[in-house]
Design a protein around this motif. Structure first.
Motif, PDB file in Angstrom:
ATOM      1  N   MET A  47      65.938  58.959  68.264  1.00 50.65           N
ATOM      2  CA  MET A  47      65.932  60.223  67.524  1.00 50.65           C
ATOM      3  C   MET A  47      66.715  60.082  66.219  1.00 50.65           C
ATOM      4  O   MET A  47      66.337  60.648  65.200  1.00 50.65           O
ATOM      5  CB  MET A  47      66.519  61.341  68.379  1.00 50.65           C
ATOM      6  N   SER A  50      64.567  58.308  63.658  1.00 52.20           N
ATOM      7  CA  SER A  50      63.459  59.062  63.069  1.00 52.20           C
ATOM      8  C   SER A  50      63.902  59.850  61.842  1.00 52.20           C
ATOM      9  O   SER A  50      63.078  60.202  61.016  1.00 52.20           O
ATOM     10  CB  SER A  50      62.843  59.999  64.103  1.00 52.20           C
ATOM     11  N   ALA A  51      65.189  60.118  61.719  1.00 52.92           N
ATOM     12  CA  ALA A  51      65.723  60.823  60.551  1.00 52.92           C
ATOM     13  C   ALA A  51      67.039  60.170  60.136  1.00 52.92           C
ATOM     14  O   ALA A  51      68.116  60.733  60.301  1.00 52.92           O
ATOM     15  CB  ALA A  51      65.931  62.296  60.867  1.00 52.92           C
ATOM     16  N   VAL A 114      55.679  62.414  59.128  1.00 54.43           N
ATOM     17  CA  VAL A 114      56.539  62.253  60.308  1.00 54.43           C
ATOM     18  C   VAL A 114      58.007  62.447  59.923  1.00 54.43           C
ATOM     19  O   VAL A 114      58.765  63.110  60.630  1.00 54.43           O
ATOM     20  CB  VAL A 114      56.310  60.859  60.945  1.00 54.43           C
ATOM     21  N   THR A 115      58.400  61.886  58.796  1.00 51.67           N
ATOM     22  CA  THR A 115      59.780  62.043  58.329  1.00 51.67           C
ATOM     23  C   THR A 115      60.052  63.487  57.968  1.00 51.67           C
ATOM     24  O   THR A 115      61.126  64.016  58.271  1.00 51.67           O
ATOM     25  CB  THR A 115      60.037  61.137  57.114  1.00 51.67           C
ATOM     26  N   ASN A 117      58.655  66.162  59.243  1.00 53.72           N
ATOM     27  CA  ASN A 117      58.735  66.984  60.447  1.00 53.72           C
ATOM     28  C   ASN A 117      60.043  66.792  61.191  1.00 53.72           C
ATOM     29  O   ASN A 117      60.525  67.716  61.846  1.00 53.72           O
ATOM     30  CB  ASN A 117      57.562  66.683  61.377  1.00 53.72           C
ATOM     31  N   SER A 118      60.644  65.611  61.124  1.00 50.42           N
ATOM     32  CA  SER A 118      61.879  65.378  61.863  1.00 50.42           C
ATOM     33  C   SER A 118      63.132  65.644  61.049  1.00 50.42           C
ATOM     34  O   SER A 118      64.199  65.830  61.637  1.00 50.42           O
ATOM     35  CB  SER A 118      61.911  63.948  62.390  1.00 50.42           C
ATOM     36  N   CYS A 119      63.037  65.681  59.717  1.00 53.69           N
ATOM     37  CA  CYS A 119      64.240  65.819  58.892  1.00 53.69           C
ATOM     38  C   CYS A 119      64.370  67.167  58.191  1.00 53.69           C
ATOM     39  O   CYS A 119      65.486  67.634  57.994  1.00 53.69           O
ATOM     40  CB  CYS A 119      64.273  64.729  57.824  1.00 53.69           C
ATOM     41  N   ALA A 124      61.183  72.488  61.045  1.00 53.50           N
ATOM     42  CA  ALA A 124      61.581  72.332  62.448  1.00 53.50           C
ATOM     43  C   ALA A 124      61.081  73.507  63.293  1.00 53.50           C
ATOM     44  O   ALA A 124      60.855  73.358  64.486  1.00 53.50           O
ATOM     45  CB  ALA A 124      63.096  72.218  62.569  1.00 53.50           C
TER      46      ALA A 124
END
Length: 132
Positions: A47, A50-51, A114-115, A117-119, A124
């Motif tokens: 996790m 991912s960020a 993807v980045t 959506n996770s950062c 979020a």
């Protein structure tokens, strides 16, 4: 996990942990904490990876905040152990503020989906998907 967490809460509320901790030395406690952390490694670090822009400064700030009472007690003196007890809450607030600053500063506009959506804090869905 719920049952073991409930057991720990009962032990803490009833004061039974104080009696059990008398018989534990640091030589017993350190391996227990280490193995617990290593058991959660496979959940936490993917996790964080991912960020990285948010995760790495958050990890560094958590270590720094949790070590304030031990190494900076000459410069920062408090009567109550606030940093010991609430280090994780402080670090979550700092990490969220840092992520919000990066989102507001358009640091993630040209990054992959993807980045983003996770950062990004606005993708979020923490506020918009809550059933108020």
């Amino acid at each position: 996990m719920i049952i073991s967490g409930s057991f720990q809460m009962v032990m803490g509320f009833l004061g039974l942990w104080r009696n059990a901790a008398r018989f534990l030395s640091p030589l017993c406690g350190v391996p227990c904490v280490t193995f617990t952390g290593l058991g959660l490694y496979h959940l936490g670090f993917p996790m964080l990876a991912s960020a990285v822009e948010v995760g790495l400064p958050a990890l560094i700030s958590m270590v720094f905040i949790s070590q304030i009472p031990r190494y900076l007690h000459r410069y920062i003196s408090t009567k109550k152990p606030t940093f010991d007890r609430f280090a994780v809450l402080f670090f979550i607030a700092i990490a969220w503020l840092f992520a919000q600053l990066l989102t507001s500063g358009t640091a993630y506009n040209n990054k992959p989906e993807v980045t983003q959506n996770s950062c990004r804090t606005d993708r979020a869905g923490l506020i918009s998907f809550v059933p108020w």
